[in-house]
Design an enzyme around this catalytic site. Structure first.
Site, PDB file in Angstrom:
ATOM      1  N   HIS A 195       0.749  -1.218   0.128  1.00 43.66           N
ATOM      2  CA  HIS A 195      -0.383  -0.512   0.153  1.00 43.66           C
ATOM      3  C   HIS A 195       0.681   1.030  -0.133  1.00 43.66           C
ATOM      4  O   HIS A 195       0.977   1.964   0.881  1.00 43.66           O
ATOM      5  CB  HIS A 195      -1.260  -0.655   1.172  1.00 43.66           C
ATOM      6  CG  HIS A 195      -1.668  -0.892   0.892  1.00 43.66           C
ATOM      7  ND1 HIS A 195      -3.270  -1.149   2.154  1.00 43.66           N
ATOM      8  CD2 HIS A 195      -2.665  -1.846  -0.160  1.00 43.66           C
ATOM      9  CE1 HIS A 195      -4.208  -1.995   1.504  1.00 43.66           C
ATOM     10  NE2 HIS A 195      -3.168  -2.357   0.899  1.00 43.66           N
ATOM     11  N   ASP A 226      -5.018  -7.721   6.146  1.00 44.55           N
ATOM     12  CA  ASP A 226      -3.779  -7.002   5.793  1.00 44.55           C
ATOM     13  C   ASP A 226      -2.458  -7.818   5.846  1.00 44.55           C
ATOM     14  O   ASP A 226      -1.831  -8.505   5.007  1.00 44.55           O
ATOM     15  CB  ASP A 226      -2.620  -6.229   6.547  1.00 44.55           C
ATOM     16  CG  ASP A 226      -3.100  -4.942   6.298  1.00 44.55           C
ATOM     17  OD1 ASP A 226      -3.453  -4.474   5.268  1.00 44.55           O
ATOM     18  OD2 ASP A 226      -3.513  -3.802   6.731  1.00 44.55           O
ATOM     19  N   ILE A 249      -5.713   7.316   9.055  1.00 45.11           N
ATOM     20  CA  ILE A 249      -4.720   8.121   8.972  1.00 45.11           C
ATOM     21  C   ILE A 249      -5.871   9.510   9.299  1.00 45.11           C
ATOM     22  O   ILE A 249      -5.613  10.133   9.971  1.00 45.11           O
ATOM     23  CB  ILE A 249      -4.068   7.853   8.331  1.00 45.11           C
ATOM     24  CG1 ILE A 249      -3.176   6.677   8.595  1.00 45.11           C
ATOM     25  CG2 ILE A 249      -3.245   9.338   8.610  1.00 45.11           C
ATOM     26  CD1 ILE A 249      -1.853   6.289   7.270  1.00 45.11           C
ATOM     27  N   THR A 250      -6.897   9.421   8.191  1.00 44.23           N
ATOM     28  CA  THR A 250      -7.338  11.064   7.985  1.00 44.23           C
ATOM     29  C   THR A 250      -8.485  10.635   9.101  1.00 44.23           C
ATOM     30  O   THR A 250      -8.642  12.027  10.113  1.00 44.23           O
ATOM     31  CB  THR A 250      -8.588  10.545   7.180  1.00 44.23           C
ATOM     32  OG1 THR A 250      -9.374   9.172   7.401  1.00 44.23           O
ATOM     33  CG2 THR A 250      -7.846  11.242   5.577  1.00 44.23           C
TER      34      THR A 250
END
Length: 523
Positions: free
Chosen positions: A118, A222, A439-440
């Site tokens: 990613h 993941d 993350i945002t």
């Protein structure tokens, strides 16, 4: 953010401007002061007495904070730390921010948590680098707050301290057999293939046929994806060479991703699910019975959840196209979702020396909406496997005895980022709200903390007068034999990693050994 409760703010905290004087109040020749020198003297004396009645502690509320240089430190250089620093620097023209990090390298979860396939998610490092290059920002790596320097010592040196050190531990399974070889936390496994120094010696045994991932969030997908991805597809990523070598020799053919609740409650997002469905050389194992009635239940759910469920339904119940059917038929590897199963015991091999399976309690759902919970039915089933990866959540640790910590929630007790009962101490990110979101989410959360801090600064609620900042901390660290790593030092290590990667066609080959890093820096 909760609505502000204005009545708690000191009335003197807010700057008040005097309206422009009208003609009748101008001092151009008609004021008492100008007309009568004696009266002017009396007025000046009266003002001095009024000023003396103001308590010294109240005077700082009236200061223009833009005239001083607030010294602020942030503990942790992951997304929460850098976004907090970014907001402070952007919205206060004189603030100076020092970022402390226990690792020798910056960027936290972006470097050590984001999957190597990613790379687009890691582009945020460019933003963080611009922040670090500000002449009002400094990075100090290789400093363990709570050991090398205490939080109280930081509070003595700075006007404000923000704890943004994330969640560096994992939730334990707390079941028999958890300690067996072959059982790892997903956090440690992710750290191993991403080059986290503390996990470089993990060496998981991938000689088994089947792996089980406990948990159904993005991290679970993941690790499942990395286990099943053809190694040649990872060769051009920044995965460590040690991990890539182990994956080339891996015998894992099937990965089960197990959740204690149902399909509607999965925590992964549509992007990660789509990647699993389209993963080369693999096929999904989805039981249509697990999705009965789901179509009706998703009609009223929010659109992102509805789109996710529709994709799951199509993969589980619709007949694949000719090309996809052919691809799945020839796939050497497979992954599957198991719902309504909760881990009860890790089963040992006959010699008791490693994990050989996991016993799952069959569950059913009770409650509705967010209150839905899994309840054991009394039935169990055993699932053979040689590798168990626990992905049931991260958690933060207490950083210093002086800082309050809620061990049950795994967070620092706070109100909108203000640490409870500790003025001048703040928190942001996972240690503030728990290990949730992307993350945002952390960006928004950190901006809120930064804004709250600046409001407190403007209101005069932080210490007045100059603070020594890093000068005081540097002296303490030097006396204790601690040598911090600067951002320019990191850029030297970065150049070395990129250079090593170019030789094998990778974006970088990560340095894993802190001692080697220090030698490269001449320490």
């Amino acid at each position: 953010m909760a609505p502000r409760c204005w009545r708690w703010w000191p009335w003197l905290a807010w700057p008040r401007t005097r309206p422009p004087p009208s003609e009748s109040t101008q001092t151009s020749g008609n004021s008492d002061e100008v007309r009568d020198p004696a009266n002017a003297k009396a007025l000046r004396k009266k003002r001095r007495r009024a000023q003396m009645r103001v308590k010294p502690g109240k005077l700082r509320f009236l200061l223009d904070t833009e005239e001083q240089t607030p010294q602020i430190c942030v503990v942790g250089s992951g997304p929460a730390g850098f976004y907090t620093a970014q907001h402070l620097l952007k919205h206060h023209s004189r603030a100076h921010v020092d970022i402390y990090e226990k690792q020798l390298v910056p960027f936290g979860l972006v470097r050590f948590g984001v999957a190597p396939d990613h790379p687009e998610v890691k582009n945020v490092i460019n933003t963080f680098t611009r922040t670090a290059h500000s002449d009002r920002c400094a990075f100090h790596g290789n400093v363990v707050v709570g050991r090398d320097v205490t939080v109280q010592e930081l509070r003595d040196a700075y006007h404000a301290v923000v704890l943004s050190y994330g969640a560096e531990d994992h939730q334990a399974l707390e079941i028999p057999g958890e300690e067996l070889p072959g059982v790892f936390s997903a956090r440690a496994f992710v750290g191993w293939y991403n080059g986290l120094p503390e996990n470089r010696e993990l060496a998981p045994d991938l000689s088994c046929d089947t792996a089980v991932v406990l948990g159904q969030g993005n991290v679970a997908l993941d690790v499942a994806r990395i286990l099943l991805t053809p190694p040649e597809h990872l060769e051009k990523t920044d995965i460590t060479e040690a991990a890539l070598g182990a994956l080339r020799q891996s015998q894992v053919k099937t990965v089960w991703i197990v959740g204690r609740r149902g399909a509607l409650q999965v925590a992964f997002t549509i992007k990660e699910l789509r990647e699993m469905i389209q993963l080369p050389g693999t096929r999904p194992i989805l039981d249509p019975a697990d999705f009965l009635g789901l179509q009706d239940r998703i009609k009223e759910v929010p659109r992102p959840r509805k789109r996710l469920m529709e994709l799951l339904l199509r993969a589980a119940t619709e007949k694949p196209g000719v090309a996809e059917a052919a691809r799945w038929a020839s796939a050497p590897r497979a992954w599957g979702l198991r719902f309504l199963r909760s881990p009860q015991q890790v089963l040992p091999s006959p010699d008791g020396r490693r994990a050989a399976g996991i016993r799952l309690a069959v569950t059913r759902l009770e409650g509705v909406g967010e209150a839905t919970r899994a309840v054991a039915t009394g039935d169990v089933e055993d699932l053979p496997c040689g590798l168990v990866l626990s992905s049931i959540g991260y958690k933060s640790r207490p950083i210093d005895p002086s800082v309050p910590f809620d061990p049950k929630l795994g967070v620092i007790p706070n109100m909108e980022g203000r640490v409870v009962d500790m003025p001048g101490l703040y928190c942001s990110g996972w240690v503030k709200r728990g290990p949730t979101g992307v993350i945002t989410t952390t960006m928004t959360d950190s901006f809120v903390t930064g804004q709250i801090l600046l409001q407190d600064l403007k209101a005069g609620l932080l210490p007045s007068g100059p603070r020594p900042g890093y000068a005081a901390v540097r002296a303490l660290l030097s006396s204790r034999g601690v040598w911090p790593v600067s951002f320019s030092d990191w850029e030297k290590l970065d150049a070395e990693e990129v250079s090593r990667g170019q030789g094998v066609g990778k974006p970088r080959e990560k340095l894993l050994d802190p001692q080697e890093m220090l030698r490269l820096l001449g320490r």
